[in-house]
Design an enzyme around this catalytic site. Structure first.
Site: not given
Ligand code: FEO
Length: 396
Positions: A24, A78, A80, A82, A145, A164, A192, A225
Site C-alpha cells: 500500500h 489486528h 488489517e 494482511d 496499528h 505490527d 517499518y 512481519h
C-alpha cells in the site's frame, strides 16, 4: 518443512511473500512476511492469519504440526487485511474455532467479512485465556496499528506476539533476527517504524510502559512481519524508545527534485560541503528514490533539507507529494532548511515553508535560493549555508 518451532510447541506457521514490492505505497524491495503462530496445547490455538491469497501456505504449515480442523481457538490481534485476510479460509476448515479479538476487532471483522452470524469472544487488557498448560494474556493496543489492535502474551513462555509492533518488511528463509543478521533486521525495523508507526509514537511509548508495568518479562517477540526477536531483545525495545521520542543524531537528509539541474547542483554541492564534519548525510532525488527509505532516514535525522525548483509559481509536484506523505507521519524534533532554483518568478520556498509549518517543524531561515543557474558567487555563499546546516545538525 515450512513451520518452525520457536519455543516449547509454539510454531511459526505464516507465509513469506518474497515478491511484493509495493505494500500500500510502502516500497518493499525485500518483500515481507505475514506471521501467524500456532500453539499446541489442550486448546490448539492460532494467533492471526495471513494476507488473502496465502491461506494455502498457512494451512499447509499448520498441517505439518496438526490437522487444521482441530484448531480450537483463533486469536485475531489486528483486523488489517494482511493479517485477517485468510480468516474465512481458516474458519472454513477449523469449523469449531472460537474467535477472540477486541470489541473494535469484532466490529472491523464484521465490516470486512460480513461475519454477522459468528459469535465473537471479545477481550480487553488483562483478560486471560487458559489453553491448558499455558495461559494467554491480552493487552489492548488501540492505534498500534489500528483501533482494533491488541497484543497477545504467552505467560509461561514469556513470548510477546504484538502484531505490527517490532515488525519489518523482510522476506527471508530464516525466521530469527539473529540468523538473518540483527543489524539488517534493525534497519528494516527502523524503516517499518518510520513509515507505519511514526505518527503513533506517543501511543506506542505508553503501551510499552504499560506492558512493563504489567510484569511481562519478554524472552521472545514474534511480530506479524519479518524476523522474530529472541536474542538481544533490549536492542529493539531500546530502539523503539528512541524512535518514539524522535531521538536525533547529527544527520542531514537532503531530499529534492530538479528540472534543469540547478537544484540538483545545489543538492550535490551541499552534500560535499556538509560531509566529513561529524555529520552523516543522505542525499535523495525524490523521483529516483525509494520514498519509504527517505522517511526511514528522516526518522533519526536532526536536519531535513528540502530542495525544489519553482514550477508554476509552486514547489515541484513530486516535492509536494513527498511532503504530503511526510506530514501525515507527524515527524518531530527536526529543523528544516529549504533550497532551490527559480526562474522569472519565485514560489517553491514559500509553498514548502507552508508545509513545514503545517508539520510544526522549525525552519532554518532564510532559504537558499538562486535564479536560474547558480553562479560562482552563489556557490561560494552556499559554503556559509552549509556551515549553518553543520552547526544545526551537530547541536543535537
Ligand atoms: Fe501489518 Fe497494520 O498491518
Amino acid at each position: 518443512m515450512g513451520a518452525v518451532e520457536l519455543k516449547n510447541k509454539i510454531y511459526w506457521v505464516g507465509a513469506v511473500d518474497y515478491n511484493v514490492r509495493d505494500f500500500h505505497g510502502y516500497q518493499t524491495p525485500q518483500g515481507t512476511s505475514y506471521n501467524a503462530y500456532l500453539l499446541i496445547d489442550e486448546k490448539i490455538t492460532l494467533v492471526d492469519t495471513v494476507k488473502k491469497g496465502f491461506a494455502k501456505d498457512l494451512l499447509a504449515h499448520v498441517a505439518e504440526i496438526v490437522d487444521p480442523a482441530k484448531i480450537d481457538t483463533l486469536i485475531i490481534n489486528h483486523v488489517e487485511m494482511d493479517h485477517s485476510g485468510s480468516i474465512l479460509d481458516v474458519l472454513a476448515v477449523a469449523k469449531n474455532a472460537k474467535v477472540y479479538c477486541t470489541q473494535k476487532g469484532q466490529e472491523g471483522l464484521i465490516k470486512h467479512y460480513g461475519m454477522k452470524d459468528r459469535e465473537f469472544n471479545v477481550v480487553k487488557t488483562g483478560d486471560k485465556l487458559s489453553l491448558g498448560s499455558r495461559t494467554l494474556t491480552f493487552v489492548g493496543a488501540p492505534m498500534v496499528h489500528w483501533p482494533d489492535s491488541m497484543f497477545t502474551y504467552v505467560i509461561e513462555d514469556k513470548v510477546l506476539l504484538p502484531n505490527d509492533a517490532f515488525g519489518q518488511h523482510l522476506a527471508h528463509p530464516s525466521r530469527f533476527a539473529d540468523e538473518i543478521g540483527e543489524d539488517h533486521c534493525m534497519e528494516e525495523a527502523a524503516k517499518y517504524y518510520a513509515n507505519i508507526l511514526m505518527p503513533l509514537g506517543n501511543v506506542i511509548s505508553k503501551k510499552l510502559d504499560e506492558v512493563a508495568q504489567m510484569g511481562m518479562p519478554i524472552e521472545m517477540i514474534g511480530p506479524s512481519h519479518g524476523a522474530i526477536w529472541r536474542k538481544n531483545i533490549t536492542r529493539v525495545l531500546d530502539a523503539y524508545k528512541d524512535w518514539t521520542v524522535f531521538k536525533a543524531k547529527p544527520k542531514v537528509v537532503i531530499v529534492y527534485d530538479t528540472m534543469w539541474e540547478s537544484t540538483d547542483l545545489l543538492a550535490r554541492r551541499l552534500t560535499e560541503l556538509i560531509t566529513g564534519n561529524g555529520v552523516e548525510v543522505c542525499l535523495y532525488n525524490i523521483r529516483k528514490s525509494d520514498g519509504s527509505q527517505i522517511v526511514r532516514d528522516i526518522l533519526d535525522a536532526k536536519v531535513l533539507l528540502v530542495g525544489s525548483p519553482t514550477l508554476n509559481a509552486d514547489m515541484f509536484w513530486t516535492v509536494g507529494g513527498f511532503l504530503t506523505y511526510l506530514r501525515g507521519l507527524k515527524p518531530k524534533n527536526k529543523k528544516v532548511g529549504i533550497f532551490g532554483s527559480y526562474g522569472w518568478a519565485e514560489g517553491a520556498s514559500k509553498a514548502i515553508k507552508k508545509e513545514v509549518e503545517a508539520m510544526g517543524l522549525e525552519m532554518i531561515e532564510p532559504p537558499f535560493e538562486v535564479q536560474y543557474v547558480p553562479n560562482e558567487e552563489e556557490l561560494s555563499k552556499l559554503k556559509e549555508y552549509a556551515k549553518l546546516i553543520i552547526q544545526t545538525a551537530r547541536a543535537v
